[in-house]
Each structure stands twice: as C-alpha cells, then as structure tokens.
Enzyme design. Sequence first.
Site, PDB file in Angstrom:
ATOM      1  N   ASN A 183      45.059  35.934  55.056  1.00 59.38           N
ATOM      2  CA  ASN A 183      45.672  34.287  53.776  1.00 59.38           C
ATOM      3  C   ASN A 183      44.877  34.483  53.402  1.00 59.38           C
ATOM      4  OD1 ASN A 183      46.866  33.262  52.071  1.00 59.38           O
ATOM      5  ND2 ASN A 183      47.362  31.570  53.093  1.00 59.38           N
ATOM      6  N   LYS A 217      43.769  33.010  50.725  1.00 52.59           N
ATOM      7  CA  LYS A 217      43.916  31.653  49.699  1.00 52.59           C
ATOM      8  C   LYS A 217      43.067  31.822  48.758  1.00 52.59           C
ATOM      9  CE  LYS A 217      44.257  28.809  53.667  1.00 52.59           C
ATOM     10  NZ  LYS A 217      45.045  28.574  54.708  1.00 52.59           N
ATOM     11  N   HIS A 257      54.324  28.554  52.562  1.00 53.47           N
ATOM     12  CA  HIS A 257      53.277  28.270  52.905  1.00 53.47           C
ATOM     13  C   HIS A 257      52.633  26.497  52.931  1.00 53.47           C
ATOM     14  CE1 HIS A 257      48.958  27.416  54.337  1.00 53.47           C
ATOM     15  NE2 HIS A 257      48.732  28.380  54.968  1.00 53.47           N
ATOM     16  N   GLU A 267      50.739  24.945  52.600  1.00 55.07           N
ATOM     17  CA  GLU A 267      49.461  24.030  51.185  1.00 55.07           C
ATOM     18  C   GLU A 267      50.781  24.648  49.773  1.00 55.07           C
ATOM     19  OE1 GLU A 267      46.024  27.230  52.095  1.00 55.07           O
ATOM     20  OE2 GLU A 267      45.887  25.846  53.596  1.00 55.07           O
ATOM     21  N   GLU A 291      52.914  27.943  61.380  1.00 61.51           N
ATOM     22  CA  GLU A 291      51.979  27.275  61.175  1.00 61.51           C
ATOM     23  C   GLU A 291      51.876  25.739  61.636  1.00 61.51           C
ATOM     24  OE1 GLU A 291      49.270  30.711  58.800  1.00 61.51           O
ATOM     25  OE2 GLU A 291      50.300  29.475  57.586  1.00 61.51           O
ATOM     26  N   GLY A 325      43.124  25.274  59.238  1.00 66.22           N
ATOM     27  CA  GLY A 325      41.680  24.942  58.489  1.00 66.22           C
ATOM     28  C   GLY A 325      41.296  23.883  59.636  1.00 66.22           C
ATOM     29  N   SER A 363      43.686  28.758  62.947  1.00 66.96           N
ATOM     30  CA  SER A 363      42.667  28.586  63.220  1.00 66.96           C
ATOM     31  C   SER A 363      42.613  29.625  64.268  1.00 66.96           C
ATOM     32  CB  SER A 363      42.279  27.607  64.594  1.00 66.96           C
ATOM     33  OG  SER A 363      42.238  25.934  62.895  1.00 66.96           O
TER      34      SER A 363
HETATM   35  P1  PGA Z   1      42.986  29.047  59.474  1.00 71.09           P
HETATM   36  O1  PGA Z   1      44.603  29.696  58.182  1.00 71.09           O
HETATM   37  O2  PGA Z   1      43.453  30.558  60.087  1.00 71.09           O
HETATM   38  O3  PGA Z   1      42.294  29.025  58.460  1.00 71.09           O
HETATM   39  O4  PGA Z   1      43.192  27.830  59.612  1.00 71.09           O
HETATM   40  C1  PGA Z   1      46.213  29.197  58.043  1.00 71.09           C
HETATM   41  C2  PGA Z   1      46.589  29.359  57.092  1.00 71.09           C
HETATM   42  O5  PGA Z   1      46.956  28.893  56.600  1.00 71.09           O
HETATM   43  O6  PGA Z   1      47.538  30.448  56.861  1.00 71.09           O
END
Ligand code: PGA
Length: 256
Positions: free
Chosen positions: A13, A15, A98, A100, A170, A176, A216
Amino acid sequence: MEKEMRTPVIAGNWKMNKTPYEAVTLVNELKEFIKNPRCEVVICPPFLDIPVLFSELNGSSIKMGAQNCHFEEKGAFTGEVSVKMLKESGCSHVIIGHSERRQYFNETDETVNLKIKAAVNGNLTAIVCVGETLEERESEKTEEVIKRQVEGALKDIDELSLRKIIIAYEPIWAIGTGKTAQAAEADVVCGYIRELIAKKYTKQLARTTRILYGGSMNSANAKELLEQYNIDGGLIGGASLKARNFAEIVSAADSL
Ligand code: PGA
C-alpha cells in the site's frame, strides 16, 4: 495443511507516495527483485500512477490494485474514481476501508459494504481492511469492533462474491508506528475473523478465505507473522516503498 490451500498475498500500500515518474523507477526495481514469486504480489499505487504502471507491469508477475474506489458506476461524484476505470487501467485489486480512509474520509461500514459490492461486481478483488484502535484494544473491545466491521463489510454478500474478497487485519495502533502486533496476538484476531466467516458462510469458505496482517510489517518481522496459521500474507505500507525491503517480504512468504 489447510493453510497450504491458501496462496499467500503480499500487497504493498503505497498510500500518497510516489509521483508517476518515481513510481516507474520503483516498479523497475521491483521487477528486478521479484521474478517468479509463488505468492501473489500486488502493488497499490496512487490513482495517477496506475495507467503509467500498466504498461510497465506488462509481462511481470506483479499485479496492481488501487487504494480506494467509488461505489457508483458513474455520475456526478466530483473527485471520485469508478471500478470500471480501475479495471480498464490495469487493476485487479482494490483496497477498501483502510483505517486512514475511515478516519480521515468518513468511510463507514455501510460505504465499505457498498464499495465491496461494486468492486466484486466489477470483477476486482477487494482487500478489505478492519482493525481496532489502541483504546479499543486496551478496553478489550477488539472482538466487538472486528465483529462489527466484518459483519458490516460482508452484509448481503454471497458465497460467490466472498471468493473475490481478501480481509486485512490492521490494528490501527500498529500502522506506521513501528509497533507490530505480536505474531501470536495477530493470529488470534485473524483466527477470530475466520470464525466469523465460518459462522456466516461455511467452514470450507472460512478455510479458503485469505486473511492478511498489516501494521509495521517489514523484512525483519515478516517471516514470524507469515508463519502463523491464520495469517495468509501482509498489507505493507512503509516497507513497500523500498524495493529491496518489499522483495524480502515476498521471499519470506515464498519460503514458507
Ligand atoms: P505500515 O502500513 O506498514 O506502514 O504500518 C500498513 C498499512 O497501512 O496498510
């Protein structure tokens, strides 16, 4: 044994990272590193990069997904992108719901459900995200939240459509932040999602549905997470932006 029936998925992803020009560079690096993966490899770049990468990915085993879609086919929805547009531009997958998007763009279980229906009807595989906040985890509400999100997402979705759905667990506190869920603790929640699917559909479908972990995940912790019985791959943010790191996670999945 049953785990072997499920082809692992490693999805990146991106983003809001990588301009079309930068995206081409990253994809060329990825193609060098990832030649014949046994697992399914998907990258999800920003919308604008998608048509540019379509030709770059021609002949490679890396698939492409979007990070969002609208649920209507077309019309007066300024700023939105339809499933048909994604399909025609080379996408086979789309991330839906997601955290976000739920947090910053007001996506709800209802719109997530509508988007999943639009995606599977348009023949895209939906990667549907669910996960609890730190506060919810600490107040022991993880199962309640996951149940609500999974049931909301899968409302009125039949067995045939479920085959076009991948669930990504997630935990929001792990996204993140560099804080990964313990492999065993992530496995428990992914197992719970599998139970919910068994209850709503059949045990057989629960055994074949792929459930990913995200938050992460990186080349150092991937193997342990991917070895867990209920974890069939990863949705990777930060570590998907570096070709070598992402390729190492693909190798970890391939070595299982
Ligand atoms: P990350 O993000 O690996 O940077 O923690 C995962 C995601 O949001 O899909």
